[in-house]
Design an enzyme around this catalytic site. Structure first.
Site, PDB file in Angstrom:
ATOM      1  CG  ASP A  61     -89.357  75.369   5.404  1.00 59.44           C
ATOM      2  OD1 ASP A  61     -89.225  75.600   6.864  1.00 59.44           O
ATOM      3  OD2 ASP A  61     -89.275  74.460   4.737  1.00 59.44           O
ATOM      4  CG  HIS A  99     -93.847  76.843   3.111  1.00 60.15           C
ATOM      5  ND1 HIS A  99     -94.560  75.742   3.254  1.00 60.15           N
ATOM      6  CD2 HIS A  99     -92.873  76.589   2.476  1.00 60.15           C
ATOM      7  CE1 HIS A  99     -93.751  74.757   2.996  1.00 60.15           C
ATOM      8  NE2 HIS A  99     -92.625  75.298   2.390  1.00 60.15           N
TER       9      HIS A  99
END
Length: 243
Positions: free
Chosen positions: A45, A187
């Site tokens: 992400d 992430h």
């Protein structure tokens, strides 16, 4: 000998039984896939990041792994070449809004603008996948994603990589998430780091290199669409405020 009697469902119960899978397909959030195949979906992400994302792409290529990137429009806008590189390498690209808003707390008109702006930036490389920032979702925001034609993707596990941790700890936690059909939240960039030290993605890259060396012979790392093709998608109600 008495014959067993068949159970007759009322029309209302029959309708609810028919409606349940339709409701899960339309309004459920994908969290994993039921499969016996040794496949895992790593999802990243908040990117792309001009420094860490290219290193991650090199690492994935080295181990013939595919991943899914849920990109922020504001980060992708100035890095179109990097987005194109992701797509050319066979990775899936999903919408993560333009500026990382909290979907449940945001007015509908702004949610629509965020989804539309990010979609425009990611075209023509974006897929029909969406992950709400912070994992936050309301009934209203789920309907918005549906109207935009998105499959909402959650996760079955994460390693809290938004908190600074040494590589060996991150690797240990990631290995614990390895199950056939898992969707793991990671992430390659932090949009709003709560821990400034965690903005350094170097420890995560080191952890991933260790994990790939450990399990690449046992697991294949695929995109979320690839994972769906490998088994039966599990979609659940996912309505909660942004973390």
């Amino acid at each position: 000998m008495a014959q067993p009697q068949s159970i007759q469902l009322s029309p209302a119960r029959t309708f609810r039984r028919w409606l349940a899978p339709v409701g899960r397909r339309l309004f459920g959030t994908l969290v994993r896939v039921e499969t016996t195949e040794p496949v895992v979906a790593l999802t990243f992400d908040d990117g792309p990041h001009p420094l860490y994302t290219p290193q991650l792409l090199d690492l994935l290529a080295q181990h013939q792994a595919r991943a899914t990137f849920f990109l922020l429009g504001r980060h992708a806008a100035g890095q179109r070449d990097l987005v194109a590189r992701m797509a050319a390498a066979g990775h899936a690209i999903g919408n993560h809004t333009f500026s990382h808003i909290r979907m449940p707390q945001t007015p509908r008109w702004q949610r629509w603008r965020e989804l539309w702006q990010a979609r425009r930036v990611l075209a023509p490389f974006g897929s029909a996948l969406f992950r709400p920032p912070y994992g936050g979702q309301s009934y209203g925001s789920r309907v918005d994603a549906l109207l935009f034609g998105y499959e909402v993707v959650g996760w079955s596990g994460h390693i809290e990589d938004w908190v600074a941790q040494p590589p060996d700890r991150l690797a240990e936690r990631l290995l614990a998430q390895m199950q056939p059909g898992s969707i793991v939240l990671l992430h390659d960039r932090l949009a709003n780091p709560r821990d400034p030290a965690a903005a350094d993605r170097g420890p995560l890259l080191a952890a991933l290199a260790h994990v790939f060396a450990q399990v690449s012979a046992r697991y294949r790392f695929v995109t979320v669409p690839g994972l769906i093709r490998a088994g039966t998608p599990v979609r659940v109600p996912w309505f909660r405020p942004a973390l």
